[in-house]
Design a protein around this motif. Structure first.
Motif, PDB file in Angstrom:
ATOM      1  N   LEU A  95       0.849  -1.208   0.000  1.00  0.00           N
ATOM      2  CA  LEU A  95       0.000   0.000   0.000  1.00  0.00           C
ATOM      3  C   LEU A  95       0.877   1.248   0.000  1.00  0.00           C
ATOM      4  CD1 LEU A  95      -2.748  -1.085   2.570  1.00  0.00           C
ATOM      5  CD2 LEU A  95      -2.855  -1.214   0.065  1.00  0.00           C
ATOM      6  N   THR A  96       1.964   1.223   0.786  1.00  0.00           N
ATOM      7  CA  THR A  96       2.869   2.375   0.845  1.00  0.00           C
ATOM      8  C   THR A  96       3.509   2.611  -0.524  1.00  0.00           C
ATOM      9  OG1 THR A  96       3.318   1.931   3.170  1.00  0.00           O
ATOM     10  CG2 THR A  96       4.917   3.310   2.026  1.00  0.00           C
ATOM     11  N   GLU A  97       3.907   1.514  -1.194  1.00  0.00           N
ATOM     12  CA  GLU A  97       4.470   1.656  -2.548  1.00  0.00           C
ATOM     13  C   GLU A  97       3.449   2.334  -3.455  1.00  0.00           C
ATOM     14  OE1 GLU A  97       7.944   0.724  -1.556  1.00  0.00           O
ATOM     15  OE2 GLU A  97       7.562   1.148  -3.674  1.00  0.00           O
ATOM     16  N   LYS A  98       2.191   1.899  -3.374  1.00  0.00           N
ATOM     17  CA  LYS A  98       1.146   2.484  -4.244  1.00  0.00           C
ATOM     18  C   LYS A  98       0.978   3.967  -3.956  1.00  0.00           C
ATOM     19  CE  LYS A  98      -1.688  -1.418  -5.588  1.00  0.00           C
ATOM     20  NZ  LYS A  98      -2.494  -2.481  -4.939  1.00  0.00           N
ATOM     21  N   LEU A  99       1.028   4.322  -2.682  1.00  0.00           N
ATOM     22  CA  LEU A  99       0.903   5.753  -2.316  1.00  0.00           C
ATOM     23  C   LEU A  99       2.048   6.543  -2.953  1.00  0.00           C
ATOM     24  CD1 LEU A  99      -0.050   8.216  -0.590  1.00  0.00           C
ATOM     25  CD2 LEU A  99       1.449   7.341   1.228  1.00  0.00           C
ATOM     26  N   ILE A 100       3.284   6.032  -2.758  1.00  0.00           N
ATOM     27  CA  ILE A 100       4.471   6.751  -3.225  1.00  0.00           C
ATOM     28  C   ILE A 100       4.477   6.824  -4.758  1.00  0.00           C
ATOM     29  CG2 ILE A 100       7.001   6.580  -3.385  1.00  0.00           C
ATOM     30  CD1 ILE A 100       6.945   5.582  -0.452  1.00  0.00           C
ATOM     31  N   GLU A 101       3.944   5.794  -5.395  1.00  0.00           N
ATOM     32  CA  GLU A 101       3.923   5.803  -6.870  1.00  0.00           C
ATOM     33  C   GLU A 101       2.646   6.440  -7.411  1.00  0.00           C
ATOM     34  OE1 GLU A 101       6.505   1.651  -6.856  1.00  0.00           O
ATOM     35  OE2 GLU A 101       4.435   1.669  -7.610  1.00  0.00           O
ATOM     36  N   ARG A 102       1.905   7.148  -6.535  1.00  0.00           N
ATOM     37  CA  ARG A 102       0.683   7.854  -6.944  1.00  0.00           C
ATOM     38  C   ARG A 102      -0.380   6.915  -7.519  1.00  0.00           C
ATOM     39  NH1 ARG A 102       4.586  11.596  -8.366  1.00  0.00           N
ATOM     40  NH2 ARG A 102       4.314  13.719  -7.590  1.00  0.00           N
TER      41      ARG A 102
END
Ligand code: 3HC
Length: 311
Positions: A95-102
């Motif tokens: 989920l954090t990766e998805k946030l950071i990758e918009r």
């Protein structure tokens, strides 16, 4: 078969029964819950930045201690919500990766700058006030882990709102300059706070399905109206005006009429073009990368613990 399971699921929703992680659920129900809970969690974590900006410059030890407690609470809210999302088979690192990758969103409200210390009071009063309007109904959301996380979060949110309002009352009893700071911060945060509730119902692709699944209990416009009705008397008690010339009590409706937010601004901020979007994501990415050694150390320690048990 699935038809039987679908019918059983729909009956439970219709009777206001909780759906728990191990119950059968339609894939769409699971997906929209992951979407909303993850983005709610991301909002809590990103929301630490605007307030964190004033931790080192709070005007007194008391204000610093209160702000520190509030920012820590936001981190905790994020962790409750990531845990609720993880009951649906996702992992907070993805989920954090998805946030950071918009590829996942967070609340538009946190893309505005905190220019003076009055912003800290106005965020508590308006932003946490809006959050309370939005989150109290979510305590009755049909998905068990989300509803239970909300009960805990709402208790802490009322402290957040009260401390902000008390801070502003103190400033309003101070100098003319302090009163001007409170009014100027109110002018900047009022319309973005209304936009926290989402686009108008006619432009909200998720509301109808989320209401049918009782994930959402009220529509965006209903909650926005509730927030305005609650907040106008508070502004009067505080002695500030709200920057909306169309705002007036409507006796027939028993509600306040108010102006139309600038939906193009909301679209722009959601698309990543708000005042602070770049900075917020860059800071989140840096914190994630700088925190890698902590995650590695925790994993190594956990492995040793397990190995020791197996001996
Ligand atoms: N900021 C960012 N994105 C927004 C938004 C906003 N203010 N309002 C809507 N959106 C997004 C939605 O996520 C959706 O995009 P997606 O399909 O990719 O997720 C799209 O715009 C269309 O909006 P919808 O109304 O169809 O979407 P929802 O039905 O999900 O409604 C919502 C949006 C009202 C934010 C709802 O998701 C919700 O109630 N979420 C839980 C509460 C929440 O996330 N609050 C964030 C505020 S921060 C907070 O409360 C912390 C406190 O401590 C201050």
């Amino acid at each position: 078969g699935d038809a039987e399971l679908q019918r059983h699921f729909e009956e439970r929703i219709a009777h206001d029964q909780r759906i728990e992680p191990r119950d059968w659920m339609p894939e769409g129900y699971r997906k929209t819950l992951v979407r909303q809970i993850a983005q709610h969690a991301h909002s809590e974590i990103i929301g630490m930045q605007p307030e964190g900006n004033w931790l080192s410059r709070a005007p007194s030890l008391r204000r610093k201690a209160i702000l520190l407690a509030k920012v820590q609470d936001e981190a905790g809210h994020g962790l409750y919500l990531y845990s609720a999302a993880e009951t649906l088979g996702v992992d907070r690192s993805e989920l954090t990766e998805k946030l950071i990758e918009r590829r996942q969103k967070y609340s538009s409200i946190f893309n505005y700058p905190t220019l003076t210390f009055a912003d800290i009071g106005v965020i508590g009063w308006l932003v946490d006030g809006a959050a309370i309007c939005n989150q109290v109904p979510l305590c009755r959301s049909s998905f068990g882990p989300y509803a239970r996380a909300m009960v805990r979060i709402c208790k802490e949110e009322s402290f957040h709102q009260r401390q902000g309002y008390e801070l502003l009352l103190t400033m309003m009893r101070g100098t003319d300059e302090q009163r001007e700071m409170v009014q100027e911060a109110t002018n900047r945060w009022w319309w973005p706070s209304l936009m926290m509730f989402g686009p108008p119902d006619g432009d909200s692709p998720n509301t109808q399905q989320s209401m049918a699944w009782r994930i959402k209990r009220h529509t965006n416009d209903e909650l926005r109206q509730r927030f305005v009705d609650m907040t106008v008397p508070q502004a009067e008690a505080l002695g500030v005006t709200l920057p909306d010339p169309a705002l007036r009590w409507n006796d027939g409706r028993g509600r306040y009429d108010f102006g139309e937010p600038d939906w193009s601004e909301l679209k722009r901020v959601i698309a990543g073009h708000g005042p602070c979007n770049e900075e917020r994501l860059a800071r989140r990415r840096a914190a994630h990368e700088e925190g890698q050694w902590v995650r590695d150390a925790a994993a190594a320690y956990a492995e040793k613990q397990t190995a020791r048990k197996e001996v």
